[in-house]
Design an enzyme around this catalytic site. Structure first.
Site, PDB file in Angstrom:
ATOM      1  N   ASP A   1       0.848  -1.189   0.000  1.00 40.26           N
ATOM      2  CA  ASP A   1       0.000   0.000   0.000  1.00 40.26           C
ATOM      3  C   ASP A   1       0.883   1.238   0.000  1.00 40.26           C
ATOM      4  O   ASP A   1       1.713   1.415   0.899  1.00 40.26           O
ATOM      5  CB  ASP A   1      -0.906  -0.016   1.238  1.00 40.26           C
ATOM      6  CG  ASP A   1      -1.797   1.208   1.291  1.00 40.26           C
ATOM      7  OD1 ASP A   1      -2.465   1.494   0.289  1.00 40.26           O
ATOM      8  OD2 ASP A   1      -1.811   1.885   2.330  1.00 40.26           O
TER       9      ASP A   1
ATOM     10  N   THR B   1      -2.983   5.443  -4.016  1.00 42.07           N
ATOM     11  CA  THR B   1      -1.887   6.146  -3.344  1.00 42.07           C
ATOM     12  C   THR B   1      -0.559   5.964  -4.082  1.00 42.07           C
ATOM     13  O   THR B   1       0.229   6.909  -4.192  1.00 42.07           O
ATOM     14  CB  THR B   1      -1.753   5.641  -1.899  1.00 42.07           C
ATOM     15  OG1 THR B   1      -1.706   4.204  -1.907  1.00 42.07           O
ATOM     16  CG2 THR B   1      -2.935   6.075  -1.072  1.00 42.07           C
ATOM     17  N   THR B   2      -0.313   4.760  -4.591  1.00 40.90           N
ATOM     18  CA  THR B   2       0.913   4.541  -5.372  1.00 40.90           C
ATOM     19  C   THR B   2       0.843   5.312  -6.682  1.00 40.90           C
ATOM     20  O   THR B   2       1.843   5.906  -7.119  1.00 40.90           O
ATOM     21  CB  THR B   2       1.105   3.040  -5.647  1.00 40.90           C
ATOM     22  OG1 THR B   2       1.069   2.323  -4.417  1.00 40.90           O
ATOM     23  CG2 THR B   2       2.428   2.779  -6.341  1.00 40.90           C
TER      24      THR B   2
ATOM     25  N   ASP C   1      -8.890   0.026   2.107  1.00 40.09           N
ATOM     26  CA  ASP C   1      -8.911   0.634   0.769  1.00 40.09           C
ATOM     27  C   ASP C   1     -10.202   0.279   0.034  1.00 40.09           C
ATOM     28  O   ASP C   1     -10.836   1.145  -0.583  1.00 40.09           O
ATOM     29  CB  ASP C   1      -7.707   0.147  -0.050  1.00 40.09           C
ATOM     30  CG  ASP C   1      -6.403   0.769   0.430  1.00 40.09           C
ATOM     31  OD1 ASP C   1      -6.456   1.543   1.410  1.00 40.09           O
ATOM     32  OD2 ASP C   1      -5.342   0.487  -0.147  1.00 40.09           O
TER      33      ASP C   1
END
Length: 569
Positions: A77, A110-111, A408
């Site tokens: 994550d 997020t990445t 998530d």
């Protein structure tokens, strides 16, 4: 006047000695390189074939220069990795902030947002080296970001909530896309159903994800995880007599307390003077009378389940057991607050004047064995719609990663309900926006054409990195995708399973449009912020130990006055 010596200009000192001040184009390029180094850390975690990172938090064990291994975290994550990385470079910390904001606002992507911000900086590094003003780049990037966001909203497909079964199916597909890059991908069907059920049990107006409690129990298989329609918390410490209490009720009245129900020794030194032994017995009897009156009041109130944040002693436990009442003391404050919010009633700090409005209720209460732990479970809570996820698994680190993955997915399902615009994943949306911006850049003149073109190229990092992480030939894939999008195939993206390209909307690789718009906006703002900084002033902490306040004048003489033999005069 010919021989007059020119006057020397005095040196101006603005900053403290040792302050490091670097500025200009070199400093800007240094900031860009630092951000790219951070991006390289999370680059390989993107997509279904992304790798995990093992991060060990080392803690001091009290001895100088000796470290002991602290908490071990295994995750892919982006927000978790960025948070655990102890980034000290001031410019690179911006990427940590945008990963956190994406996680808080949307929950997924997020990445992607970190990758996109790094690629935006990488694309204009050559322009900075050639002397192009950062303000021209910032202006072009902001224009391109606005065009991209408007285009996403234009092409996004609206899902109407007319058919509940069809809408539930949509939510499961969006949750499955969020889980596709996680550790639980192999159990996607099981967990998507659990996540969608959990979110749909909440109040559909508020959708407060904090009302979904998560409890972790090591042991068992992942399929042993379960969803409780209500509140569940771990059994607390109990005294003798507890096993005689009933362990299940239907429609019980529930009393939540914040008081002790036990005979306790005085914490402070207390002195009681008596003249007769019978007076001592009267004091002891008074203590017993007080606690018995409290217990009788609770029983008369009609409560069948008594919970307290403070201890419930052995006397009270046996008293309740004799009257078929369940009790639990030392309940954690967080769990007790969730119970009060769920079953109704209110937390009581006294047992006087307890009325029905102070008591909560639920459809069913039971104490149940789950794995190696016993849990108190409240189901069918009328006051607040809440639920609890009980996660099982082999190792503690594994269950922790399952919890992050489910968080998530829960956030994505929540966003799908609130914003019913969806787009295709797998790099399809990024390729379509890239093609749109590339076409738009050819209609304008000047340097802005180059900047918007650079933004279009940067968007291709998402499908390119998906291919690289899966071991595919990224160049061939991107060429095929450019061809398809030029022919009008709107939702063509990378198909990881077939090692080719496909229409990802028909393959049900769906994401909320908010994930894409928020990622583009956050990445652009971060890139513009870093490009607008041309000087870094670093004031290193002094290596000298901090001394105390200066001794007052004459203090040394006064401190030695009157000690030992005086100095001969």
């Amino acid at each position: 006047m010919a021989g007059r010596v020119p006057m020397m200009q005095p040196q101006i000192i603005l900053l403290k000695e040792g302050t490091d001040a670097s500025q200009g184009r070199g400093q800007l390029l240094s900031n860009i390189n630092a951000c790219l180094a951070v991006v390289d850390t999370v680059r390989t975690t993107l997509g279904p074939r992304g790798m995990d990172k093992l991060i060990v938090d080392e803690k001091e064990n009290g001895h100088k220069y000796h470290l002991c291994v602290g908490e071990v975290t295994i995750s892919n994550d982006g927000a978790t990795i960025m948070k655990l990385l102890d980034v000290v470079h001031p410019a690179a910390k911006t990427l940590v902030d945008i990963a956190r904001s994406q996680d808080a606002e949307v929950g997924d992507g997020t990445t992607s947002v970190v990758l996109l911000a790094g690629e935006l900086l990488k694309e204009v590094r050559g322009y900075i080296e050639d002397g192009v003003s950062p303000h021209i780049i910032i202006k072009g990037y902001r224009n391109a970001a606005q065009l991209a966001i408007n285009k996403i909203k234009e092409i996004a497909i609206t899902i109407e909530r007319t058919d509940d079964i069809q809408f539930r199916d949509l939510l499961k597909k969006c949750a499955g896309t969020a889980m596709s890059s996680k550790l639980i991908h192999s159990h996607e069907d099981f967990f998507t159903d659990m996540v969608v059920n959990a979110v749909l049990k909440l109040d559909q107006e508020e959708l407060n994800e904090k009302l979904i409690g998560v409890k972790r129990i090591p042991g068992g298989a992942m399929e042993d995880s379960l969803l409780v329609d209500g509140v569940a918390f771990k059994k607390t410490f109990s005294y003798a007599g507890f096993e005689q209490q009933p362990k299940s009720f239907k429609n019980p009245k529930i009393l939540s307390l914040n008081i002790e129900l036990e005979l306790k020794a005085e914490k402070d030194n207390a002195e009681v003077r008596i003249d007769d032994v019978s007076e001592y017995q009267a004091i002891v009897d008074a203590e017993w009378t007080i606690i018995y009156s409290k217990l009788e009041t609770i029983v008369n109130a009609g409560a069948k389940v008594v919970l307290s944040r403070l201890p419930i002693g052995d006397l009270a436990t046996q008293y309740f057991a004799d009257r078929d009442i369940f009790c639990a003391g030392r309940v954690p404050a967080e769990d007790l607050n969730r119970v009060v919010n769920a079953v109704g009633g209110s937390m009581q700090t006294t047992v006087s004047n307890i009325e029905d409005k102070h008591l909560g209720t639920c459809e069913y209460f039971e104490e149940k064995q789950i794995g190696g732990e016993r849990f108190n479970i409240f189901e069918g809570c009328p006051a607040t719609k809440t639920c609890t996820l009980i996660l099982r698994g082999g190792a503690e680190q594994f269950i922790a990663e399952v919890e992050r993955s489910l968080h998530d997915a829960i956030m994505i399902v929540k966003r799908c309900i609130k914003n019913n615009l969806t787009v295709a994943g797998g790099g399809a949306t990024e390729m379509e926006i890239s093609k749109y911006l590339r076409d738009h850049s050819r209609t304008i003149e000047g340097k802005q054409q180059l900047i918007i073109g650079a933004f279009a190229r940067a968007l291709e990092i998402i499908p390119r990195q998906l291919c690289d992480n899966a071991g595919f030939d990224a160049t061939d894939m991107l060429n095929n995708l450019r061809m398809k999008h030029a022919q009008g195939a709107l939702w063509y993206g990378v198909d990881i399973n077939a090692e080719s390209i496909t229409d990802n909307y028909e393959k049900f690789v769906w994401e909320p449009a908010l994930v894409k718009t928020n990622a583009i906006a956050a990445a652009t703002e971060a890139a513009c912020l870093i490009l607008s900084v041309d000087e870094t002033v670093r004031n290193p902490a002094s290596e000298k130990p901090q001394g105390g306040p200066p001794m007052p004048r004459g203090g040394a003489q006064r401190s030695f006055r009157g000690r030992g033999r005086g100095i001969p005069r």
